[in-house]
Design a protein around this motif. Sequence first.
Motif, PDB file in Angstrom:
ATOM      1  N   ALA A  52      39.121  63.149  -3.670  1.00  0.00           N
ATOM      2  CA  ALA A  52      39.889  63.281  -4.917  1.00  0.00           C
ATOM      3  C   ALA A  52      40.814  64.490  -4.847  1.00  0.00           C
ATOM      4  O   ALA A  52      41.967  64.431  -5.328  1.00  0.00           O
ATOM      5  CB  ALA A  52      38.929  63.405  -6.107  1.00  0.00           C
ATOM      6  N   SER A  53      40.355  65.585  -4.237  1.00  0.00           N
ATOM      7  CA  SER A  53      41.196  66.783  -4.161  1.00  0.00           C
ATOM      8  C   SER A  53      42.408  66.541  -3.261  1.00  0.00           C
ATOM      9  O   SER A  53      43.512  67.004  -3.549  1.00  0.00           O
ATOM     10  CB  SER A  53      40.359  67.990  -3.702  1.00  0.00           C
ATOM     11  N   VAL A  54      42.205  65.782  -2.177  1.00  0.00           N
ATOM     12  CA  VAL A  54      43.337  65.454  -1.298  1.00  0.00           C
ATOM     13  C   VAL A  54      44.287  64.474  -2.011  1.00  0.00           C
ATOM     14  O   VAL A  54      45.509  64.584  -1.885  1.00  0.00           O
ATOM     15  CB  VAL A  54      42.846  64.900   0.059  1.00  0.00           C
ATOM     16  N   SER A  55      43.730  63.557  -2.765  1.00  0.00           N
ATOM     17  CA  SER A  55      44.587  62.624  -3.518  1.00  0.00           C
ATOM     18  C   SER A  55      45.415  63.374  -4.553  1.00  0.00           C
ATOM     19  O   SER A  55      46.590  63.067  -4.769  1.00  0.00           O
ATOM     20  CB  SER A  55      43.741  61.552  -4.211  1.00  0.00           C
ATOM     21  N   ALA A  56      44.803  64.389  -5.188  1.00  0.00           N
ATOM     22  CA  ALA A  56      45.538  65.190  -6.168  1.00  0.00           C
ATOM     23  C   ALA A  56      46.661  65.964  -5.477  1.00  0.00           C
ATOM     24  O   ALA A  56      47.774  66.087  -6.015  1.00  0.00           O
ATOM     25  CB  ALA A  56      44.581  66.162  -6.874  1.00  0.00           C
ATOM     26  N   LEU A  57      46.385  66.472  -4.264  1.00  0.00           N
ATOM     27  CA  LEU A  57      47.427  67.163  -3.495  1.00  0.00           C
ATOM     28  C   LEU A  57      48.578  66.194  -3.199  1.00  0.00           C
ATOM     29  O   LEU A  57      49.761  66.553  -3.334  1.00  0.00           O
ATOM     30  CB  LEU A  57      46.852  67.709  -2.182  1.00  0.00           C
ATOM     31  N   ALA A  58      48.222  64.974  -2.813  1.00  0.00           N
ATOM     32  CA  ALA A  58      49.246  63.973  -2.491  1.00  0.00           C
ATOM     33  C   ALA A  58      50.099  63.633  -3.718  1.00  0.00           C
ATOM     34  O   ALA A  58      51.290  63.347  -3.604  1.00  0.00           O
ATOM     35  CB  ALA A  58      48.594  62.713  -1.925  1.00  0.00           C
TER      36      ALA A  58
END
Lengths: 305, 305
Positions: free
Chosen positions: B189-195
């Motif tokens: 989820a944190s990487v998706s938020a970064l994306a």
Amino acid sequence: MGEAAEGRGRGKLILFGEHAVVHGYAAVACGLPLGAVACVRRGHSESFRVDHPAGSFEAEGKVLEAARGIVARFGLRLEELDGFVRLEVPVGAGMGSSAALAVALARAAQKLSGRGDAQTVEEAVSFAEGLFHGKASGIDQSAALGGGVFAFKRDGAGGPPTIEPVRAPTLRLVVAQVAPSASTAEMVASVSALAERRSSTAAIFEAIGQVATEGRQALEAGDLQAVGELMNINQGLLAALGVSIPAIDEACRLARDAGASGVKLTGAGGGGCVVALGPDEATTRAIQEGWEVRGWPVYTFTLES
Amino acid sequence: MGEAAEGRGRGKLILFGEHAVVHGYAAVACGLPLGAVACVRRGHSESFRVDHPAGSFEAEGKVLEAARGIVARFGLRLEELDGFVRLEVPVGAGMGSSAALAVALARAAQKLSGRGDAQTVEEAVSFAEGLFHGKASGIDQSAALGGGVFAFKRDGAGGPPTIEPVRAPTLRLVVAQVAPSASTAEMVASVSALAERRSSTAAIFEAIGQVATEGRQALEAGDLQAVGELMNINQGLLAALGVSIPAIDEACRLARDAGASGVKLTGAGGGGCVVALGPDEATTRAIQEGWEVRGWPVYTFTLES
């Protein structure tokens, strides 16, 4: 002795895009408030002295040749001058000391002689940078002459680069020299060799180019948090290219622990400097102190828009 | 008491491509010689015990529900069995302990009951993994069932993933758990938020996907030096995504200093494990010892082709 003439040139930092810039992607750099001051007057001198943060040396070899060539463009002979250059940025640490020196000396020579124009100054600096670095990118020269934050992109056909000013908010930057500098030419060659071996390297250049483009947008939007995040991303991508070293990694960790908005190596890597963006005055001081405890030379800059 | 039946499931490591795999790029993973052993016999038990490297617990909650559902598919009731599972890989450390447990228990139940086939085992494991992880990628399950090195790619249309065996040379792997594991779901989820925030993230997924593709080619070519170099590149790209942490960075530095061909985090990051590739037996031991000095639990695996 006659009247003395002073000239100044700026140091530079690359904020985004080193290495990918060699492959045609945009980079973002800035000229620094510190750089080089040249002071010359008519007289006679056996030598030309360069003072720098870590000491002092008499110009010889390429530096002497560059200084002679610069002043000659303004009808002057170095032997008939008395003067020196004081560097405010470390030598060979990726902060554009040589371009700053050349710009400072050319401007001083222009003032003293009353000859030549901005074009002559640029030509003198190009000549000197060519001597120092072979085929230089032109980033250092742009920063040394103009200052400010700017986007830089090479012309694929070998023509002059595109340089566009970037409107940025006030930037609190802390720079530390964490290791002796590696040769820029050698680091560029090592990344080129990696690109030969690993086809995935092209995708990393592409990613760095996109980070630089996003970094420019974040600067123009005045979004310092985004600027910092993109600096951190850029650092990871530079590590993927193999140009980070343990001292750089440690400096990044220390700065992040101290609250830096972002931190990355600046320049070619393999040694040299790291740059951190501070969100405020107090944090900037904390980053500075954390680095000074490690014994690294630290420079702070506030770039006003 | 009757005859006891034993079943085994393998742990897994992701060698290349974590996080990008979520976005449709290929990853490379392997099943490990260690994983889980389940031992069951007909009898009666109030509880079902799970032993693992850091201790022991009685199955409850989702683990109990999974164990009940697994044996039920073979016509068995957990209360009418006497048995346990022994995990050889740490729990929740990105090494596929839950899939290993499910495969081990399903295989033991199949043997004891004489009912069900490979398909039943797979279904039982899918059910358990769904309970543990929600929508699981299927990498862990493939590794736990099959072992070996394999390439894994999600089907964009939501169908079953593509899984292709990869012919690899002998791999000497050293794994350390350097920090408590972060939740895979939270890291994704944190990487998706970064994306969402940074459009350049897409280019980083692309770069990771290309590194995984090159990594597979390097494995198939038997070029361990290239495999290691690509692991190092992959680690930089994961750092660019913000999922590395200081302990992971330190473990990478220690392994490289000890002579690792390559080293990276494995799994979702934010904690958990790092994996190093050793070029030879002596270096592998040096990596292991360097990590053990730091007090991290260390596991070594030799994967024969």
